[in-house]
Design a protein around this motif. Structure first.
Motif, PDB file in Angstrom:
ATOM      1  N   UNK A  33       0.007  -0.930   0.068  1.00 36.83           N
ATOM      2  CA  UNK A  33      -0.111  -0.281   0.259  1.00 36.83           C
ATOM      3  C   UNK A  33       0.809   1.189  -0.331  1.00 36.83           C
ATOM      4  N   UNK A  34       0.230   1.877  -1.209  1.00 33.55           N
ATOM      5  CA  UNK A  34       1.142   3.380  -0.824  1.00 33.55           C
ATOM      6  C   UNK A  34       0.409   4.325  -1.319  1.00 33.55           C
ATOM      7  N   UNK A  35       0.315   5.821  -0.673  1.00 33.94           N
ATOM      8  CA  UNK A  35      -0.874   6.844  -1.331  1.00 33.94           C
ATOM      9  C   UNK A  35       0.067   7.475  -2.454  1.00 33.94           C
ATOM     10  N   UNK A  36       1.258   7.596  -2.835  1.00 33.13           N
ATOM     11  CA  UNK A  36       1.572   7.704  -4.291  1.00 33.13           C
ATOM     12  C   UNK A  36       1.888   7.660  -4.995  1.00 33.13           C
ATOM     13  N   UNK A  37       1.815   7.791  -6.065  1.00 37.27           N
ATOM     14  CA  UNK A  37       1.892   7.222  -7.448  1.00 37.27           C
ATOM     15  C   UNK A  37       3.076   8.122  -8.193  1.00 37.27           C
ATOM     16  N   UNK A  96       3.535  -2.975  -4.766  1.00 39.92           N
ATOM     17  CA  UNK A  96       3.463  -2.129  -4.009  1.00 39.92           C
ATOM     18  C   UNK A  96       2.256  -1.286  -2.781  1.00 39.92           C
ATOM     19  N   UNK A  97       1.546  -0.829  -4.581  1.00 39.21           N
ATOM     20  CA  UNK A  97       0.950   0.320  -4.090  1.00 39.21           C
ATOM     21  C   UNK A  97      -0.546  -0.153  -3.482  1.00 39.21           C
ATOM     22  N   UNK A  98      -1.475  -0.959  -4.418  1.00 40.09           N
ATOM     23  CA  UNK A  98      -2.308  -1.686  -4.140  1.00 40.09           C
ATOM     24  C   UNK A  98      -2.207  -1.794  -2.496  1.00 40.09           C
ATOM     25  N   UNK A 128       6.347   0.222  -0.690  1.00 45.16           N
ATOM     26  CA  UNK A 128       5.088   0.921  -0.139  1.00 45.16           C
ATOM     27  C   UNK A 128       4.846   2.353   0.588  1.00 45.16           C
ATOM     28  N   UNK A 129       3.952   2.075   1.560  1.00 50.15           N
ATOM     29  CA  UNK A 129       4.262   3.153   2.814  1.00 50.15           C
ATOM     30  C   UNK A 129       3.894   2.209   3.747  1.00 50.15           C
ATOM     31  N   UNK A 130       4.635   2.671   4.989  1.00 52.84           N
ATOM     32  CA  UNK A 130       4.683   2.000   5.996  1.00 52.84           C
ATOM     33  C   UNK A 130       3.870   2.424   7.333  1.00 52.84           C
ATOM     34  N   UNK A 131       3.504   3.310   7.517  1.00 54.30           N
ATOM     35  CA  UNK A 131       2.458   4.778   8.127  1.00 54.30           C
ATOM     36  C   UNK A 131       1.347   4.043   7.255  1.00 54.30           C
TER      37      UNK A 131
END
Ligand code: SF4
Length: 268
Positions: free
Chosen positions: A32-36, A45-47, A104-107
Motif C-alpha cells: 500500500x502506498x498513497x503516492x503514485x 507494492x502500491x495497492x 509502499x508506505x508503512x505508515x
C-alpha cells in the motif's frame, strides 16, 4: 505490551539488505502506498490489498516470500513476522544491523506497524522505518519512540512538479519532516536520483538549500537510479513509465554530491 495477533498485509521480506540502514538488515515490505510515482521501483507494492498475480500480468518473478494462492501480498501477524526476523538476529548483532520496515508506505498500516515495532523493541532489535513522509503526523508521533532511524525521502521541492510526478503535494511531507526534526527524530534524508525528474541541478539545489537552512548536520544519501525496476515492469508486461533511462555515471554522482557539499551538508 504489544498484540502478537495484530495483522497486516506484507508482500516481501528481503534478507541481508545492506542499503536500507546500518549493518546487515532484514527488510519487511508493507503493501500500500498513497503516492503514485512515475518511476515507482515497486509497482507490486502500491495497492493496499493482496493482488491476483494475473492482474500484474506475468507476475513478479522474484523471490517474494509472501506470494500465496496466486496472490502477491499476504496477511501476516506480528508473531509470524517476529519469528521470521528472529532467524537473522545473529547477523544483526555482528554487523550493527537490524530490521527495516519499507513499502509502499508503512505508515498506512499504523496499528500493525506500531505492534510490530514494539515486538522488535522487546527483542532489542534496531529499527528503521523507510517512509515517504506522506501521512497524518499523529501516525508518525505514535511510533516515534520505537524507531531508531528514519529513512526519509525527499523527491522534489517544487510542489507542482511533486504533484505531477508523484500524484500528491509535498507540503505534508515537508511539514512532517520539520516537526520530526523539532522532536529530534533520527533522520537520514534520501533523494532518489531519477534522470531528468529529480536529479536536475535545480531540484538538488532546492533540496540542499532547504536542508542547510534546517541543519547542516543532517545526513543526506543520494540514491543512484536503478534500472532494475525497468526489468520488473517488463516482466509484469507493463510499459516502463517515462521510458528507459540510464543510471548516473560516477562522475555525475560526484557532481550532484558537490551541490550538497557546497551547502556544507554531509552527503553520501
Ligand atoms: S513512494 Fe515508493 S512505493 Fe510509493 S509510488 Fe513512489 S516509488 Fe512507488
Amino acid at each position: 505490551m504489544f498484540n502478537p495477533n495484530s495483522s497486516g498485509i506484507v508482500y516481501d521480506i528481503k534478507r541481508f539488505a545492506i542499503h536500507d540502514g546500518p549493518g546487515i538488515r532484514t527488510t519487511v515490505f508493507f503493501k500500500g502506498c498513497p503516492l503514485n510515482c512515475w518511476w515507482c521501483q515497486n509497482p507490486e507494492s502500491r495497492s493496499p490489498e493482496p493482488e491476483p498475480k494475473g492482474q500484474l500480468r506475468t507476475a513478479y518473478q522474484g523471490d517474494l516470500l509472501y506470494r500465496d494462492d496466486g496472490l502477491i501480498g499476504k496477511e501476516v501477524t506480528v508473531e509470524q513476522l517476529l519469528k521470521e526476523v528472529e532467524k537473522d538476529v545473529l547477523f544483526f548483532d555482528e554487523s550493527g544491523g537490524g530490521v527495516t520496515v519499507s513499502g509502499g508506505e508503512p505508515l498506512l498500516q499504523i496499528d500493525f506497524l506500531h505492534d510490530l515495532l514494539q515486538g522488535f523493541k522487546a527483542m532489542e532489535i534496531h529499527t528503521t522505518v523507510d517512509t515517504t513522509g506522506y501521512a497524518g503526523y499523529d501516525r508518525i508521533q505514535r511510533i516515534l519512540p520505537l524507531v531508531d532511524l528514519w529513512l526519509y525521502d525527499l523527491k522534489l521541492m517544487d510542489d507542482s512538479l511533486h504533484r505531477k510526478y508523484t500524484g500528491v503535494s509535498n507540503r505534508v511531507i515537508i511539514k512532517n519532516f520539520l516537526q520530526m526534526y523539532e522532536e529530534k527524530a533520527p533522520l537520514l534524508i534520501r533523494v532518489p536520483l531519477i534522470p531528468d525528474i529529480t536529479d536536475t541541478d535545480e531540484n538538488l539545489v532546492a533540496i540542499a538549500h532547504f536542508l542547510s537552512s534546517v541543519d547542516k548536520n543532517l545526513p543526506v544519501e543520494l540514491l543512484q537510479y536503478n534500472q532494475f525496476a525497468e526489468s520488473k515492469y517488463e516482466r509484469l508486461g507493463l510499459p516502463v513509465p517515462g521510458g528507459h533511462k540510464q543510471p548516473q555515471s560516477t562522475d555525475e554522482i560526484e557532481q550532484k554530491k558537490d551541490i550538497f557539499r557546497q551547502y556544507q551538508l554531509k552527503v553520501r
